[in-house]
Every structure is written in C-alpha cells, then in structure tokens.
Design a protein around this motif. Sequence first.
Motif, PDB file in Angstrom:
ATOM      1  N   SER A   1      69.682  10.152   0.144  1.00 14.96           N
ATOM      2  CA  SER A   1      68.281  10.599  -0.005  1.00 14.96           C
ATOM      3  C   SER A   1      68.385  12.186  -0.874  1.00 14.96           C
ATOM      4  O   SER A   1      68.973  12.362   0.245  1.00 14.96           O
ATOM      5  CB  SER A   1      67.555  10.849   1.159  1.00 14.96           C
ATOM      6  OG  SER A   1      66.360  11.043   0.268  1.00 14.96           O
ATOM      7  N   ARG A   9      64.124   9.388  -0.201  1.00 10.25           N
ATOM      8  CA  ARG A   9      63.065   9.164   1.267  1.00 10.25           C
ATOM      9  C   ARG A   9      61.406   9.987   1.442  1.00 10.25           C
ATOM     10  O   ARG A   9      61.688  11.281   0.872  1.00 10.25           O
ATOM     11  CB  ARG A   9      63.607   9.480   2.641  1.00 10.25           C
ATOM     12  CG  ARG A   9      64.890   8.202   2.656  1.00 10.25           C
ATOM     13  CD  ARG A   9      65.459   8.054   3.899  1.00 10.25           C
ATOM     14  NE  ARG A   9      64.597   8.046   5.312  1.00 10.25           N
ATOM     15  CZ  ARG A   9      65.362   8.147   6.507  1.00 10.25           C
ATOM     16  NH1 ARG A   9      66.470   8.772   6.772  1.00 10.25           N
ATOM     17  NH2 ARG A   9      64.044   7.229   7.187  1.00 10.25           N
ATOM     18  N   THR A  51      64.639  13.927   5.570  1.00  6.19           N
ATOM     19  CA  THR A  51      64.768  13.074   5.700  1.00  6.19           C
ATOM     20  C   THR A  51      66.239  13.374   4.116  1.00  6.19           C
ATOM     21  O   THR A  51      67.113  12.759   4.177  1.00  6.19           O
ATOM     22  CB  THR A  51      65.040  12.163   5.197  1.00  6.19           C
ATOM     23  OG1 THR A  51      64.586  11.845   4.285  1.00  6.19           O
ATOM     24  CG2 THR A  51      63.698  11.312   6.123  1.00  6.19           C
ATOM     25  N   ILE A  63      70.137   6.312   2.736  1.00  8.53           N
ATOM     26  CA  ILE A  63      68.742   5.074   3.236  1.00  8.53           C
ATOM     27  C   ILE A  63      69.242   3.800   2.876  1.00  8.53           C
ATOM     28  O   ILE A  63      70.128   3.189   2.562  1.00  8.53           O
ATOM     29  CB  ILE A  63      68.618   5.282   1.027  1.00  8.53           C
ATOM     30  CG1 ILE A  63      68.219   6.594   0.590  1.00  8.53           C
ATOM     31  CG2 ILE A  63      67.038   4.661   0.734  1.00  8.53           C
ATOM     32  CD1 ILE A  63      67.578   6.917  -0.951  1.00  8.53           C
ATOM     33  N   ASP A 108      62.984   2.139   4.344  1.00  9.25           N
ATOM     34  CA  ASP A 108      62.533   2.936   3.972  1.00  9.25           C
ATOM     35  C   ASP A 108      62.064   3.184   2.672  1.00  9.25           C
ATOM     36  O   ASP A 108      61.443   2.415   1.616  1.00  9.25           O
ATOM     37  CB  ASP A 108      63.490   4.544   3.904  1.00  9.25           C
ATOM     38  CG  ASP A 108      64.292   4.580   4.956  1.00  9.25           C
ATOM     39  OD1 ASP A 108      63.761   4.098   6.104  1.00  9.25           O
ATOM     40  OD2 ASP A 108      66.089   4.958   4.732  1.00  9.25           O
ATOM     41  N   VAL A 152      60.293   4.699  -0.627  1.00  6.92           N
ATOM     42  CA  VAL A 152      60.763   5.827  -1.309  1.00  6.92           C
ATOM     43  C   VAL A 152      60.425   6.909  -2.114  1.00  6.92           C
ATOM     44  O   VAL A 152      59.123   6.027  -3.034  1.00  6.92           O
ATOM     45  CB  VAL A 152      62.315   5.662  -1.913  1.00  6.92           C
ATOM     46  CG1 VAL A 152      63.560   5.121  -0.143  1.00  6.92           C
ATOM     47  CG2 VAL A 152      62.153   4.626  -2.507  1.00  6.92           C
TER      48      VAL A 152
END
Length: 233
Positions: free
Chosen positions: A108, A150, A155, A160, A164, A166
């Motif tokens: 991420s 994310r 985070t 990822i 999740d 995003v």
Amino acid sequence: MVFYAYVKQITDNVTYRYVITFASREVADEWWRAVSTSAVTSFVTSVQRVNAQFYTHNVNVANAANSLTTTGVATQFLGKVFFTLLNDLGGRGLSIIPPLEHCADHISGNSFFIRSKVAPYEYWYHPPSSNATNTVYVSRTERSRFTVSRTASGTAGTVIIGSDNVVITLTTVDLSVNVNATTGRVILSLAPLSGLTFSTLLANFTVGPSLSVDGETAKELLYTENGEEWELA
C-alpha cells in the motif's frame, strides 16, 4: 496457480527452513494478513515478511508452520497452505522454488503500472495533454504510473489483499481513478471511486473501442462487473 515462498529461522542459518506452498498468490497475502494481525502476539513477533516470497521466523517464539493449527492465527488456511521442512544446512540440499516471470509486491502506497494480464503489453495510460475529460485509456505504446493505497488509515506500507478498499491515484497529479456513471468510462477526478476493492481493480475493468489519442492509437478503459484480468507491474 500455486505460489511458493521460503521461511528461515532468524537466529541461525542451519535449522527450521521451510518452503511454503500457497494455493495462490492471493492466499499468500491473505495468510500474511492473518498472521501479522493475529491476537496471538507470539506469531506477530516471530514471523516477519521480507518480501512476497521470503519470510523469517523465530521458532523459540513461534514456528510459522504452526500458524495453521494455532487457534486465533491462521487456521482458516489449513486447506490452502502447507509447509515443507527442508534439510538442515548440513544436509546440503535445498528445494529451489520455481522462478516467476513477474511478481510485483502489492504494498500500500507504492506506485505501479497497471497492465492487462492476458496482453501484458497493454497498459493504463493517462495522456498528460489534450485530455479535457481526464479519461484513462489502454495503450500499447504509452503507460502511466499510479499509486495504489488502502483507504484505511495507518495502512501505508502494508500488504494489500483482495477485500481491501483502495484508491488509485496518478503519481504526477493528485487525481484518482473514478468512473463516469453514464458511460462507464474510467476517468480521473478529485474524488476517488467509492467502494473500490483491490480484487475489483484486478477484475472489473475491460477494454473498449480503439480511438486516436494525441496521434496514437489507444482504447477506452471501461468499468464492468464482468471485466478482464489486470495486474500491477
């Protein structure tokens, strides 16, 4: 497609070396999320991720292989993951995991090119000029880099996984991927597409008709529930 990784003992170079076999790359990342966020802190302390195919553990604290049978860690992956204990160093044997043609680490906050998995020479592209509608295209000759993050706070730097939420942002300007609700065309806007999951990014976009963009041939990028497969590069 199965996915492999090594795990080695962090306190010596001799013992407790494993090859981990995962049912898929996605399962590998999901197993790591379960282990790294477990309420059983001994596993959080012991098992560390170096990259997508290399882990370390301290068996004096917790053995990574036991994550599959220890309540509260990763027992849900018992049917999707197995560990093979390798010879100690004195055995002079090592199982070499198959090389991968491509394996971007899905971290991420990192930046990536986004390309077709079926036709890996086709990339998401946002022309820097002559693009009043901020449309994102698919091109065989040009490509743009995007940051994938994310949406959950705190985070950055974590792996990822498919579930999740995003946001996908162009690296050169603070505009995020969204979708024109009328046409389904992928555009860039100040507001990111709400509810976009990582698994949706990888499976819910498709290529539209060809057209001329800045003198080059490109294709429209469209959002659809039955899309093509994409990957980060």
